[in-house]
Design a protein around this motif. Structure first.
Motif, PDB file in Angstrom:
ATOM      1  N   LYS A   6       0.467  -1.092  -0.177  1.00 26.48           N
ATOM      2  CA  LYS A   6       0.295  -0.251  -0.150  1.00 26.48           C
ATOM      3  C   LYS A   6       1.312   1.840   0.153  1.00 26.48           C
ATOM      4  CE  LYS A   6      -3.677  -2.342   2.364  1.00 26.48           C
ATOM      5  NZ  LYS A   6      -4.098  -2.376   3.949  1.00 26.48           N
ATOM      6  N   ALA A   7       1.889   1.177   0.637  1.00 25.86           N
ATOM      7  CA  ALA A   7       2.888   2.170   0.634  1.00 25.86           C
ATOM      8  C   ALA A   7       3.778   2.556  -1.016  1.00 25.86           C
ATOM      9  CB  ALA A   7       3.701   2.303   1.917  1.00 25.86           C
ATOM     10  N   ILE A   8       4.100   1.650  -1.364  1.00 29.43           N
ATOM     11  CA  ILE A   8       4.970   1.545  -2.016  1.00 29.43           C
ATOM     12  C   ILE A   8       3.573   2.645  -3.490  1.00 29.43           C
ATOM     13  CG2 ILE A   8       5.515   0.399  -4.504  1.00 29.43           C
ATOM     14  CD1 ILE A   8       6.192  -1.690  -2.716  1.00 29.43           C
ATOM     15  N   ALA A   9       1.855   1.353  -3.247  1.00 35.21           N
ATOM     16  CA  ALA A   9       1.734   2.298  -4.840  1.00 35.21           C
ATOM     17  C   ALA A   9       0.990   4.030  -3.980  1.00 35.21           C
ATOM     18  CB  ALA A   9      -0.190   1.556  -4.353  1.00 35.21           C
ATOM     19  N   ALA A  10       1.032   4.128  -3.352  1.00 36.91           N
ATOM     20  CA  ALA A  10       0.599   5.653  -2.043  1.00 36.91           C
ATOM     21  C   ALA A  10       1.822   6.262  -2.888  1.00 36.91           C
ATOM     22  CB  ALA A  10       0.563   5.519  -0.530  1.00 36.91           C
ATOM     23  N   MET A  11       2.919   6.126  -2.499  1.00 34.19           N
ATOM     24  CA  MET A  11       4.519   6.940  -3.276  1.00 34.19           C
ATOM     25  C   MET A  11       4.316   6.984  -4.812  1.00 34.19           C
ATOM     26  SD  MET A  11       7.542   4.634  -0.996  1.00 34.19           S
ATOM     27  CE  MET A  11       8.834   6.108  -1.724  1.00 34.19           C
ATOM     28  N   LYS A  12       4.006   6.032  -5.492  1.00 35.49           N
ATOM     29  CA  LYS A  12       3.386   6.240  -6.678  1.00 35.49           C
ATOM     30  C   LYS A  12       2.280   7.076  -7.834  1.00 35.49           C
ATOM     31  CE  LYS A  12       5.975   1.714  -8.139  1.00 35.49           C
ATOM     32  NZ  LYS A  12       5.790   0.185  -8.513  1.00 35.49           N
ATOM     33  N   ASP A  13       1.114   7.167  -6.465  1.00 34.50           N
ATOM     34  CA  ASP A  13       0.234   7.820  -6.865  1.00 34.50           C
ATOM     35  C   ASP A  13       0.452   9.472  -7.165  1.00 34.50           C
ATOM     36  OD1 ASP A  13      -1.564   5.859  -7.657  1.00 34.50           O
ATOM     37  OD2 ASP A  13      -2.278   5.765  -5.567  1.00 34.50           O
ATOM     38  N   THR A  14       1.703   9.473  -5.555  1.00 35.31           N
ATOM     39  CA  THR A  14       1.643  10.973  -4.930  1.00 35.31           C
ATOM     40  C   THR A  14       3.078  11.442  -5.593  1.00 35.31           C
ATOM     41  OG1 THR A  14       2.461  10.259  -2.951  1.00 35.31           O
ATOM     42  CG2 THR A  14       0.655  10.593  -3.248  1.00 35.31           C
ATOM     43  N   SER A  15       3.151  10.218  -6.429  1.00 34.47           N
ATOM     44  CA  SER A  15       5.148  11.005  -7.346  1.00 34.47           C
ATOM     45  C   SER A  15       6.004  11.357  -6.328  1.00 34.47           C
ATOM     46  CB  SER A  15       5.198  11.784  -8.424  1.00 34.47           C
ATOM     47  OG  SER A  15       3.844  11.538 -10.079  1.00 34.47           O
ATOM     48  N   SER A  16       5.686  10.585  -5.013  1.00 34.76           N
ATOM     49  CA  SER A  16       7.283  11.381  -3.895  1.00 34.76           C
ATOM     50  C   SER A  16       8.357  10.442  -4.041  1.00 34.76           C
ATOM     51  CB  SER A  16       5.716  10.773  -2.701  1.00 34.76           C
ATOM     52  OG  SER A  16       5.692   9.806  -2.476  1.00 34.76           O
ATOM     53  N   MET A  17       7.880   9.738  -4.989  1.00 30.60           N
ATOM     54  CA  MET A  17       9.260   8.973  -4.785  1.00 30.60           C
ATOM     55  C   MET A  17      11.127   9.799  -4.816  1.00 30.60           C
ATOM     56  SD  MET A  17       8.691   5.822  -5.062  1.00 30.60           S
ATOM     57  CE  MET A  17       7.869   3.978  -5.490  1.00 30.60           C
ATOM     58  N   VAL A  18      10.769  10.568  -5.176  1.00 32.08           N
ATOM     59  CA  VAL A  18      11.720  11.193  -5.626  1.00 32.08           C
ATOM     60  C   VAL A  18      11.702  13.246  -4.709  1.00 32.08           C
ATOM     61  CG1 VAL A  18      13.168  10.777  -7.729  1.00 32.08           C
ATOM     62  CG2 VAL A  18      10.984  12.430  -7.515  1.00 32.08           C
TER      63      VAL A  18
END
Length: 271
Positions: free
Chosen positions: A243-255
């Motif tokens: 769920k956390a990985i999906a949320a990061m991708k959705d919010t473009s918060s990887m970087v």
């Protein structure tokens, strides 16, 4: 200013007796090796003059920085805080006791340049590289803990707890945003997350000399780390990492830079 090629993070809590020696050895190594590097000391709410010592050294070394945690949060929090704020293309952390000589970072960097996303130092892959051995009781508890870690979490590494690890920046920015363990048990979690994300993790034998001043209690902290492993396993079973990985991708918060109440003190502010 261009970003450095390497960031070296040193978590520190009440390290006034060792931090100057650590800074001298690390900064000397950086100069001798010709590394394009910055050094970040993360002060974990020290009650001694650790921060003041670092600030004094910062007046001489512009690429030495102090990061302050909001109180005493633990080694895992300190490492995460430092690595997420680091600017290097390769980011690494080492303990303040420098049980692994700073020169051994070349071995980790070589593994990353050879295709790994994560390189972890190991005390047990080649025991002939140990210059000062741990007492037998520490060796026994350490190996028992590692066996439990390998069995419960499916980690294939001989040494998960070595405080000498390096990451490609792109991998660190993802792995450490998913980290939930803030104290001693964080090492197995970041390795668990890295493998779950299919990152290439390479274990590298490093020279190691045990420091008798280690604050870790294998009984007290070992029990807490077992609790942390149960928590990690529970997070996995409950799908929290997914769920956390999906949320990061959705919010473009990887970087995206971390949002935490910290202070990165520059050498200018230290004067």
């Amino acid at each position: 200013m261009a970003h450095p090629e390497l960031s070296i993070v040193i978590p520190a809590y009440n390290e006034s007796a060792r931090i100057e020696r650590a800074l001298d050895r690390v900064l000397s190594c950086v100069a001798e090796q010709g590394w394009d590097a910055e050094v970040l000391v993360v002060d974990d709410g020290s009650t001694d003059d650790t921060a003041a010592i670092v600030q004094r050294w910062m007046t001489k070394y512009p690429r030495l920085h102090l990061v302050k945690n909001p109180g005493n949060r633990g080694k895992g929090y300190s490492v995460r805080n430092g690595l997420l704020q680091a600017a290097g293309e390769i980011v690494m952390f080492t303990d303040a006791d420098l049980s692994a000589p700073m020169e051994e970072a070349e071995r980790l960097i070589a593994a990353l340049n050879d295709g790994a996303d994560v390189a972890i130092g190991s005390r047990w892959m080649d025991r002939t590289r140990q210059t000062i051995h741990q007492p037998l009781y520490r060796q026994f508890f350490g190996r028992c803990f590692n066996w439990v870690t390998r069995t419960v979490m499916g980690l294939p590494f001989k040494d998960t707890q070595c405080g000498f690890k390096a990451f490609k920046r792109s991998a660190a920015q993802v792995i450490f945003r998913l980290q939930t363990i803030e104290r001693w048990g964080f090492d197995p979690e970041i390795l668990f997350i890295a493998r779950k994300l299919k990152y290439v993790v390479r274990e590298v034998p490093v020279t190691w000399g045990h420091d008798e001043r280690s604050r870790m209690s294998y009984l007290r902290d070992g029990i807490k780390m077992l609790e942390d492993m149960a928590r990690i396993r529970g997070n996995f079973v409950a799908g929290r990492y997914d769920k956390a990985i999906a949320a990061m991708k959705d919010t473009s918060s990887m970087v995206t830079p971390p949002v935490e109440k910290v202070v990165k003190v520059s050498s200018v502010e230290a004067r």
